[in-house]
Design an enzyme around this catalytic site. Structure first.
Site, PDB file in Angstrom:
ATOM      1  N   SER A  50      15.709  82.827  35.863  1.00  0.00           N
ATOM      2  CA  SER A  50      16.573  81.639  35.904  1.00  0.00           C
ATOM      3  C   SER A  50      16.356  80.814  34.640  1.00  0.00           C
ATOM      4  CB  SER A  50      16.258  80.780  37.146  1.00  0.00           C
ATOM      5  OG  SER A  50      14.964  80.207  37.017  1.00  0.00           O
ATOM      6  N   ILE A  52      16.105  78.850  31.190  1.00  0.00           N
ATOM      7  CA  ILE A  52      16.065  79.225  29.775  1.00  0.00           C
ATOM      8  C   ILE A  52      15.680  80.690  29.595  1.00  0.00           C
ATOM      9  CG2 ILE A  52      14.715  78.802  27.653  1.00  0.00           C
ATOM     10  CD1 ILE A  52      14.959  75.758  28.554  1.00  0.00           C
ATOM     11  N   TYR A 201       1.130  68.785  32.882  1.00  0.00           N
ATOM     12  CA  TYR A 201       2.093  69.701  32.258  1.00  0.00           C
ATOM     13  C   TYR A 201       2.150  69.443  30.740  1.00  0.00           C
ATOM     14  CZ  TYR A 201       6.701  71.813  31.287  1.00  0.00           C
ATOM     15  OH  TYR A 201       7.740  72.551  30.766  1.00  0.00           O
ATOM     16  N   LYS A 205       1.213  71.902  27.643  1.00  0.00           N
ATOM     17  CA  LYS A 205       2.159  72.201  26.567  1.00  0.00           C
ATOM     18  C   LYS A 205       1.538  71.898  25.193  1.00  0.00           C
ATOM     19  CE  LYS A 205       5.122  73.991  29.152  1.00  0.00           C
ATOM     20  NZ  LYS A 205       5.576  75.362  28.953  1.00  0.00           N
TER      21      LYS A 205
END
Length: 322
Positions: A50, A52, A201, A205
């Protein structure tokens, strides 16, 4: 300082990360960069059922590439594969069911994959944002296990396969959210203090950006890049950030717009001419720190992150895994 970082980042985001930001940037794209045929090349994309990941897989399949979808959910993955094959006419789309939050499973998958396939481009796209602190069956905090350790283990395990190819590439889908975080190696599993899923998160990243920079230094014949897709309307954004989604939905990018730079980094000859290890947004290398945001870390911390992840990864490597 965190208030300053978050404010500067959000203002920047409204200007650059939205659909209008993409439309403005895309005026400077060279369409010829993506007019390529990649038949005979093999691409592995994680989290590709799903969002990107799927949009990227579709664009690569359209250009003739052999596409390996690495997904966790078999049913959704089979639907995605069917859709990609139907839309592109490319039959060379293969499915592998792997949970990227499970390092043992990743090692096992990578060993098998190395024996059966070649690999030109690895796209680390799988990610999660779990808003409450949850542990995997291995006792790992789920965001860290998926976003950081999973990315580290899969890439490390597949580097020997990539090393065999000319023009090998590794692309990691990060987030502009990492700009609000300074690398923190003292609490990789977010066990102390109040747990904030969005900031965990963002920290993961930031870690992915550091991984990319470190790998670029040590593996000179592979081209590494890390990128920010902008704020896109994906199932992950809808489920993990419902408030943000409600506020921003009319100005979010499409999945294809979010995937554009991933595809460009994966297939264009122009991307490979740029130095390895850079952070990209809309086909351009961009700074990895906001001005005056105090997010730079000592170089020792970046090397230490690699050591810590190597220690983690070895714990889950079975004796048969090379």
């Amino acid at each position: 300082m965190s208030w300053y970082r978050n404010t500067v980042w959000f203002v920047k985001g409204l200007r650059e990360y939205t659909r209008s930001g993409y439309e403005s940037a895309s005026k400077h794209f060279n369409p010829a960069d993506l007019e390529v045929n990649v038949a005979g090349k093999s691409f592995l994309i994680t989290g590709s059922n799903s969002g990107i990941g799927k949009a990227t897989a579709k664009e690569i399949a359209k250009r003739g590439g052999t596409v390996h979808l690495v997904c966790r959910n078999k049913e959704r993955a089979e639907d995605a594969k069917g859709e990609i094959v139907t839309e592109t006419g490319n039959q060379n789309v293969f499915l592998h069911i792997v949970d990227i939050s499970n390092p043992k499973e990743i090692w096992k998958f990578a060993e098998q994959f190395k024996n059966e396939h070649k690999l030109n481009v690895l796209i680390n796209n799988a990610g999660c944002m779990v808003n409450n602190r949850e542990l995997t069956e291995d006792g790992l905090e789920k965001n860290f296990a998926t976003n950081t350790l999973g990315t580290y283990v899969l890439t490390t395990a597949l580097l020997p396969l990539l090393e065999k190819e000319a023009d090998a590439r590794v692309i990691t889908v990060s987030s502009g959210g990492m700009l609000v975080q300074k690398l923190n190696i003292s609490d990789l599993q977010s066990g102390s203090g109040t747990f904030d899923g969005t900031m965990v998160y963002a920290q993961n990243k930031r870690q992915q950006v550091v991984l990319t920079e470190q790998w670029a230094k040590t593996h000179r014949n592979i081209h590494f890049s890390v990128m920010h897709p902008g704020w896109a309307d994906t199932p992950a954004v809808r489920s993990s950030m419902p408030d943000f989604y409600q506020k921003m939905k009319s100005s979010l990018r499409t999945e294809a717009q979010g995937a554009d730079t991933v595809v460009w980094l994966a297939v264009s000859s122009e991307a490979a001419k740029l130095p390895s290890g850079l952070f990209f947004q809309d086909r351009q290398p961009v700074p990895t720190h906001l001005p005056l945001a105090s997010t730079h870390s000592p170089p020792g911390d970046e090397e230490k992150l690699m050591e810590l992840l190597e220690e983690f990864s070895q714990k889950f490597k079975s004796p048969s895994s090379g």
